[in-house]
Design a protein around this motif. Structure first.
Motif, short mmCIF file in Angstrom:
data_model
loop_
_atom_site.label_atom_id
_atom_site.label_comp_id
_atom_site.label_asym_id
_atom_site.label_seq_id
_atom_site.Cartn_x
_atom_site.Cartn_y
_atom_site.Cartn_z
N ASN A 112 0.83 -1.20 0.00
CA ASN A 112 0.00 0.00 0.00
C ASN A 112 0.86 1.25 0.00
N PHE A 113 1.99 1.18 0.70
CA PHE A 113 2.89 2.33 0.79
C PHE A 113 3.45 2.71 -0.57
N PHE A 114 3.87 1.73 -1.34
CA PHE A 114 4.43 2.01 -2.67
C PHE A 114 3.40 2.64 -3.59
N ASN A 115 2.13 2.47 -3.30
CA ASN A 115 1.08 3.03 -4.15
C ASN A 115 0.60 4.40 -3.69
N THR A 116 1.19 4.93 -2.61
CA THR A 116 0.81 6.26 -2.16
C THR A 116 1.35 7.32 -3.12
N ASN A 117 0.68 8.45 -3.17
CA ASN A 117 1.15 9.55 -4.02
C ASN A 117 2.54 10.00 -3.60
N PHE A 118 2.81 9.97 -2.29
CA PHE A 118 4.13 10.34 -1.78
C PHE A 118 5.23 9.47 -2.40
#
Length: 780
Positions: free
Chosen positions: A309-315
């Motif tokens: 999920n983290f890799f898919n964040t806009n950040f």
């Protein structure tokens, strides 16, 4: 009942088999270390079944031909490669990962195999090995970004700043319903797998499509883009329509504005029309890679998949690796051979085991000849030449036994080796080799198989291409209109594993394995790793063996006194200036936990160097600066690899992009890249700590949202709290406990809440050691 499997084949084990597995995902004694499950050495008897599954490797004369695309077992077993393995107890999987053969012990008539199992993360690290991002001895191991080769012009530079890109298609385009492929001749489109686009103006395919695969033929005279889509399409050929592309960050490339030195100055100097640090030369814009795609390719090329999920964040999608070369330059190439095929070419071992690929009227340099009947080239020059070969092709392979191969063959050896998989695939390979006078060379496709046990067929489909050019030529600056070769711009001498682990360190990422999907990694930050829903908490009080000692250690006896998180030093002007003035690297954070009995300093560092941001009086663009200053003159430099956040910022004073004195574009926006997410109002910082000095005037924003505070502060606060305790005790688990083991779930013991740190030497029906960290707060 305990069972051990290799590549889904059951191995024979001894009656007193003891697997003794250690389960862990973190290491409290080493802040930047990640752990994986592993077993102690397992002794396997040399039964007929085990000998067969391990390829009879115990025989002194053993030698076998292996195919890395097939299961690593039986005749194909290769001890230097990992083999998929799992352990089951009473039908429940308690560990899966990879098996390594450590040693074969022959004692008279008795033969034993010593093996060990390692979890998915350990298998992944072994698979990546010593591969670099680029320039590996075997070019096949290089990460491949050739799909993004493009023309160096202002249109393509500015298009990377847009969320929507419109491509007018005016060349012949074929839509094939059976394969869901759209082949656009004569054009390279900067597209991304997973993104969407819409078509208007076609006869039958005006719709919105999702990209599932992309293949690009980059050689200019054969250039095309082939897109595979998820949706159905209709057979047709068209050459006048519009493709509207919805750009997705995190994939492809982008051109940020970075001050590489001597790329912005007054013109003319006495009464300037173009102003220093306001208007920028073209050389301030170089293509940058997205971190997410580099990580994705490292994992994919190792044969693994991932979810995050983290890799898919806009950040995370906005993180880039900018160009770190002294200049944006290319090899001064000489093309010796360029050619393509216009027919399907098939080999069947019933008639021949190998053939040369036949090219249709290839373009040749003066000292190269070609036999169109045999497909063989010859170099007739006097002096030796070192050549680089690039092969792009599509093949179809079928078989009941045997293996297929494609390779570039010369008098001096073979390069560009491609092992085929069953099915139809695109393949790209590069290689380097030296040719001497009168050396012959060709592109070979071949099959190795046992004619008594099956059949095989290999077809090189129409459209295969070869490009042979000089290797080792001097670099010359890219000029407008040149084709940017993205693979040539990857950072040099960077190990893939170092890049991957540096990303883990920066964001304190936890890596676990999927229980049911082989070679699938789950990657999330420590701050999001634990399930704080109290209904998921476990109670292990009844599993504790009270007859064994229970050890409770204050974390002051485990933790270091000082925790330092930092980037790698570099010698460009602003990094050097900061280091000399403050005696630390820009963006460093050192945390003192005030524990009196802890004296050590633990340092976590990454491969990236920091990049100070610089602003100038009466200028409203804040720019990352990477240059040296010699006698007050800026000079571009080769730098340590960098990592930045990218954002297109609008509403700045009108400024110009120049090629010398020619105005290429006038803009009121710019593609910012820096350690802040936004230099005007920062809310996220890639630095570990707050810099002691900024080289621009910050109007507003939060400087405290850095990597330490966002991803480490709660973790370190807990392990250094005065009430923090590390409990070590003995427990006995059922196989169902291990099957359902989840390090993300909190555990109660005697009413006290803990995080599970490690299970040491678990085996069926035996007690094992367990390490638990007392939970001070479930959330911070």
């Amino acid at each position: 009942m305990t069972r051990l499997f290799i590549e889904n084949n059951e191995l024979d084990i001894q009656q007193d088999f003891s697997q003794q597995i250690t389960f862990a995902v973190d290491d409290l004694n080493n802040l930047d270390s990640k752990s994986t499950s592993f077993s102690k050495t397992i002794i396997l008897p040399a039964t007929a079944n085990n000998n067969r599954l391990l390829g009879n490797i115990f025989e002194f004369s053993n030698s076998n031909f292996t195919d890395d695309t097939q299961s690593n077992v039986l005749y194909n077993f290769n001890a230097s490669k990992s083999a998929k393995a799992r352990i089951e107890i009473n039908g429940m999987q308690v560990m899966k990962g990879v098996l390594r053969l450590l040693e074969i012990v022959i004692d008279g008539d008795n033969i034993d195999y010593e093996v060990a199992l390692f979890g998915e993360l350990g298998g992944f690290v072994s698979k990546v090995g010593a591969k670099k991002l680029t320039d590996n001895d075997n070019g096949v191991d290089d990460l491949d970004f050739s799909n993004y080769d493009h023309t160096y012009n202002i249109t393509n530079i500015l298009s990377t700043w847009d969320d929507v890109i419109i491509y007018p298609i005016t060349t012949s385009t074929t839509f094939t319903a059976s394969t869901k492929k759209i082949k656009i001749s004569g054009q390279i489109l900067n597209l991304q797998i997973g993104a969407t686009f819409s078509l208007t103006g076609t006869a039958s395919n005006n719709n919105t499509f999702t990209i599932t695969d992309i293949f690009i033929q980059p050689i200019s005279i054969f250039r095309y883009t082939e897109i595979t889509v998820a949706e159905n399409i209709v057979n047709e050929t068209d050459s006048n329509f519009t493709l509207t592309y919805n750009r997705l960050l995190g994939i492809g490339y982008i051109y940020p504005l970075i001050d590489y030195g001597n790329c912005s100055y007054d013109i003319p100097t006495n009464n300037p029309t173009y102003l220093s640090k306001k208007d920028y030369q073209l050389k301030a814009f170089r293509p940058a890679f997205f971190v997410r795609e580099i990580v994705s390719k490292i994992i994919k090329d190792a044969g693994y998949t991932f979810s995050s999920n983290f890799f898919n964040t806009n950040f995370f999608r906005r993180l880039i690796v900018p160009n770190n070369y002294k200049n944006l330059s290319r090899k001064n190439s000489v093309n010796y051979v360029s050619g393509s095929t216009n027919t399907n070419q098939t080999i069947n071992p019933s008639t021949a085991n190998q053939k040369n690929v036949l090219f249709n009227s290839p373009t040749l340099a003066a000292n190269i000849s070609y036999n169109s009947t045999t497909g063989s080239f010859q170099y007739t020059g006097t002096n030796p030449i070192t050549i680089k070969i690039t092969i792009n092709l599509n093949y179809t392979f079928s078989r009941t036994s045997g293996s297929g191969f494609i390779y570039f063959n010369t008098t001096n050896g073979q390069v560009c080796n491609i092992q085929t998989n069953v099915g139809t695939y695109n393949a790209t390979s590069t290689g380097i080799i030296t040719l001497n006078q009168n050396d012959n060379f060709s592109l070979v496709y071949a099959i190795n198989y046992n004619p008594f046990s099956g059949s095989a067929s290999l077809t090189i489909n129409s459209g295969a291409s070869i490009l042979i050019e000089n290797e080792g030529a001097e670099n010359i600056p890219y000029q407008l209109g040149d084709t940017i070769k993205m693979n040539d711009l990857l950072p040099k001498n960077v190990l893939q594993k170092d890049f991957f682990t540096s990303i883990l360190k920066m964001f304190n990422l936890m890596v676990t394995e999927d229980k049911f999907i082989d070679r699938h990694l789950i990657i999330e930050p420590n701050v999001d790793f634990y399930n704080t829903n109290s209904s998921t908490y476990l109670d292990w009080s009844d599993k504790v063996d009270r007859n064994q000692p229970i050890k409770i250690k204050p974390m002051s006896e485990v933790s270091a006194r000082y925790y330092t998180l930092k980037y790698k030093d570099d010698t460009d002007y602003y990094n050097d200036k900061y280091k000399k003035q403050y005696n630390e690297t820009y963006g460093t954070r050192t945390y003192d936990n005030q524990l009196e009995f802890a004296k050590d300093t633990e340092t976590t560092d990454v491969i990236f160097a920091p990049t100070p941001l610089v602003g100038y009086a009466n200028r409203d663009k804040i720019v990352s600066s990477i240059f040296k200053l010699n006698n007050n003159v800026e000079d571009s430099v080769e730098s340590v690899i960098r990592i930045l956040q990218v954002k297109v910022i609008s509403g700045v004073d009108s400024w110009k992009i120049l090629n010398n004195t020619t105005v290429l574009s006038t803009q009121t926006r710019y593609c910012y890249a820096g350690h802040f997410d936004d230099p005007d109002v920062p809310n996220a910082d890639l630095n570990f700590g707050i810099p002691k000095e900024l080289y621009f005037s910050l109007v507003s924003g939060a400087l405290s949202n850095n990597l330490f505070n966002a991803y480490y502060s709660s973790y370190i606060a807990e392990i250094t709290d005065k009430d923090s305790r590390l409990v070590t005790c003995k427990m006995k688990f059922k196989e169902s406990d291990i099957y359902n083991l989840d390090f993300g779930r909190f555990v109660f013991v005697d009413g006290v809440l803990y995080r599970l740190i490690k299970i040491v030497d678990y085996s069926d029906n035996n007690i094992c050691e367990v390490q638990l960290l007392r939970v001070i707060y479930t959330t911070y």
